[in-house]
Design an enzyme around this catalytic site. Structure first.
Site, PDB file in Angstrom:
ATOM      1  N   TYR A 150       0.862  -1.188   0.000  1.00 43.97           N
ATOM      2  CA  TYR A 150       0.000   0.000   0.000  1.00 43.97           C
ATOM      3  C   TYR A 150       0.888   1.224   0.000  1.00 43.97           C
ATOM      4  O   TYR A 150       1.792   1.344   0.822  1.00 43.97           O
ATOM      5  CB  TYR A 150      -0.897  -0.005   1.247  1.00 43.97           C
ATOM      6  CG  TYR A 150      -1.813   1.186   1.349  1.00 43.97           C
ATOM      7  CD1 TYR A 150      -2.942   1.284   0.539  1.00 43.97           C
ATOM      8  CD2 TYR A 150      -1.557   2.215   2.253  1.00 43.97           C
ATOM      9  CE1 TYR A 150      -3.792   2.386   0.634  1.00 43.97           C
ATOM     10  CE2 TYR A 150      -2.397   3.308   2.353  1.00 43.97           C
ATOM     11  CZ  TYR A 150      -3.511   3.387   1.540  1.00 43.97           C
ATOM     12  OH  TYR A 150      -4.352   4.476   1.634  1.00 43.97           O
ATOM     13  N   ASP A 245       9.492   2.804  -0.509  1.00 47.46           N
ATOM     14  CA  ASP A 245       8.470   3.499   0.279  1.00 47.46           C
ATOM     15  C   ASP A 245       8.694   3.174   1.757  1.00 47.46           C
ATOM     16  O   ASP A 245       8.333   2.093   2.229  1.00 47.46           O
ATOM     17  CB  ASP A 245       7.080   3.054  -0.176  1.00 47.46           C
ATOM     18  CG  ASP A 245       5.974   3.722   0.625  1.00 47.46           C
ATOM     19  OD1 ASP A 245       6.285   4.430   1.605  1.00 47.46           O
ATOM     20  OD2 ASP A 245       4.792   3.519   0.283  1.00 47.46           O
ATOM     21  N   LYS A 273       4.835   9.791   8.498  1.00 45.86           N
ATOM     22  CA  LYS A 273       4.653   9.320   9.876  1.00 45.86           C
ATOM     23  C   LYS A 273       5.691   9.896  10.852  1.00 45.86           C
ATOM     24  O   LYS A 273       5.569  11.039  11.260  1.00 45.86           O
ATOM     25  CB  LYS A 273       4.599   7.794   9.901  1.00 45.86           C
ATOM     26  CG  LYS A 273       3.416   7.266   9.028  1.00 45.86           C
ATOM     27  CD  LYS A 273       3.059   5.851   9.310  1.00 45.86           C
ATOM     28  CE  LYS A 273       2.074   5.276   8.311  1.00 45.86           C
ATOM     29  NZ  LYS A 273       0.697   5.193   8.754  1.00 45.86           N
TER      30      LYS A 273
HETATM   31  N1  HOZ Z   1      -2.564   3.750   6.174  1.00 44.27           N
HETATM   32  C1  HOZ Z   1      -2.599   3.480   7.574  1.00 44.27           C
HETATM   33  C2  HOZ Z   1      -2.367   2.044   7.850  1.00 44.27           C
HETATM   34  N2  HOZ Z   1      -1.302   1.441   7.198  1.00 44.27           N
HETATM   35  C3  HOZ Z   1      -3.933   3.814   8.181  1.00 44.27           C
HETATM   36  C4  HOZ Z   1      -4.045   5.192   8.591  1.00 44.27           C
HETATM   37  C5  HOZ Z   1      -5.271   5.502   9.430  1.00 44.27           C
HETATM   38  O1  HOZ Z   1      -6.323   4.936   9.216  1.00 44.27           O
HETATM   39  O2  HOZ Z   1      -5.197   6.332  10.307  1.00 44.27           O
END
Ligand code: HOZ
Length: 445
Positions: A150, A245, A273
């Site tokens: 992802y 990534d 992040k």
């Molecule tokens: N993309 C995030 C998990 N891999 C989720 C982010 C969220 O829902 O806060």
């Protein structure tokens, strides 16, 4: 299987009902909706260190940590102070500040492959921009991504994606133009032969290969020995840009990211992040010759009113310095302490799997971990195809809720990674393992 929550979550249920009336699905990001485990999402009121408290007054040891950013735990004093001090001086100028250069310099020091950095506001912006840059640099259109990885929700990356797409069992998203998706070639993670075959067929038209160096949006899948280096060799041979990534793994797998763990020298790295200390941020970064294509240095356009936002820069600087600066007395950095706790936790879960006879595949690197509930002992997950075949969703659901009732909060999907912070102490880990033992026995049924 759907489990209903009890009155223990009464206020969360009320708030979720109200949220659903005004927010699609009641959440602002799908994996928060608990669709993978049933019941109602838990609404949080506050967090401190390794602990969070929900709106019903229940406390939890938190291993989600805002899906990764909170390397020092919730509301770390150094981060809070940096944000407060910057807020008092101004929250945004839409003009350069010294903080952006300071954070870029720190990233360059920590991540050896990086020579220049462009800050954006999210991981999605980082990957989307990195791909535009790769296309601009190579003059090619096709990209290669791995099934179950992802990279945010940009059109060309929402093809056979992981994270919430996998948790919700969605097909590729409507709204993505077929013509856009057609430029995205997909292969199973860890299948270097399939990538080699793709390059044989499309080599001179592939602008970029984008990969999670640890696949942490379909659980926690490590790259097989030689897989990442194989991608590096193939991309070099064909003049293709290699994008690693590290939105999840950056400053989490190791100070230099997972690329430093596996000895890979990518052309472009995507970050997010941790780099914003818990505030919205992202970055794409890499070799100067490529980054010089970005406007205004070059013609590849990308912009943002809040990019390089001073609050996020201040929070990121405070977090990275606090986590990675070596103490004067030579004692371990806070990152090293957190990584040690993650190791103890992962080893403990491995032992519990043996003791209880519940087959698990447990992985951990640095301050990250993940585990799959397997249908049969001995099965191995090394790709999304394996995960679909071997993962036991019903057992995970029972385990997840049993852990919540024992005061341990995990991601509400086994296709997401877990995170440990420097605030998790030995007592937190011991309490978690006691809860895990009881919960594994409940999950076993
Ligand atoms: N993309 C995030 C998990 N891999 C989720 C982010 C969220 O829902 O806060």
């Amino acid at each position: 299987m759907t489990l209903t929550t009890t009155d223990r979550y009464a206020r969360s249920k009320e708030l979720f009902a109200a949220a659903q009336a005004v927010i699609p699905g009641g959440v602002n990001s799908p994996v928060r909706a608990f669709r993978g485990v049933g019941g109602t999402p838990i609404f949080f009121a506050r967090g401190n260190g390794a602990h969070v408290e929900d709106v019903d007054g229940n406390s939890y040891i938190d291993y989600v940590l805002s899906w990764g950013p909170l390397l020092l735990g919730h509301a770390h004093p150094a981060v809070v102070q940096a944000i407060n001090e910057q807020a008092a001086r101004g929250t945004s100028f839409g003009a350069p500040t010294e903080l952006e250069t300071e954070l870029a310099e720190l990233v360059i020091t920590l991540v050896p492959s990086v020579e220049q950095v462009r800050f954006v506001n999210s991981g999605t912006e980082a990957t989307m921009s990195a791909l535009r840059l790769a296309r601009a640099y190579t003059g090619r259109e096709k990209i290669v991504k791995f099934i179950g990885c992802y990279h945010g929700h940009a059109d060309m990356l929402l093809v056979q994606a992981g994270s919430g797409v996998v948790t919700l069992g969605l097909p590729d998203s409507p709204g993505v133009p077929a013509s856009t998706a057609a430029s995205t070639l997909t292969v199973e993670y860890n299948d270097l032969d399939a990538v080699t075959a793709l390059f044989r067929e499309h080599g001179d038209t592939i602008a970029a290969v984008i990969v999670e160096p640890i696949a942490a949006n379909m659980g926690f899948v490590l790259p097989e020995p030689g897989f990442l280096q194989g991608l590096r060799d193939l991309t070099r041979k064909h003049g293709t840009v290699l994008i690693i990534d590290e939105v999840m793994t950056g400053f989490r797998a190791a100070p230099g990211g997972a690329q430093s763990v596996f000895g890979i020298d990518p052309d472009i790295t995507c970050l997010g992040k941790v780099i914003g200390g818990g505030l919205p941020v992202g970055a794409y970064a890499g070799k100067k010759a490529i980054m010089q294509m970005v406007a205004p240095a070059g013609p590849m356009y990308q912009a943002g009113t809040l990019s390089g936002n001073p609050l996020a820069m201040a929070a990121g600087l405070a977090m990275l310095h606090t986590a990675f600066d070596v103490p004067a007395d030579g004692s371990p950095t806070l990152f090293q302490s957190a990584a040690g706790r993650a190791q103890t936790l992962a080893d403990g879960i491995r032992s519990l799997s043996e003791e209880t006879g519940v087959p698990l595949q447990v992985g951990n690197v640095g301050t990250m971990f993940g585990f799959y509930f397997l249908r049969e002992a001995g099965a191995k997950v090394r790709s999304y195809a394996d995960a679909k075949q071997h993962v036991d969703a019903a057992r995970f659901t029972r385990f997840f809720w049993a852990m919540c009732e024992r005061g341990v909060y995990l991601a509400p999907s086994q296709f997401e990674a877990g995170f440990v912070s420097s605030a998790h102490d030995t007592v937190d880990i011991a309490v978690t393992l006691t809860a895990a033992r009881e919960s594994l026995l409940i999950a076993r049924g």
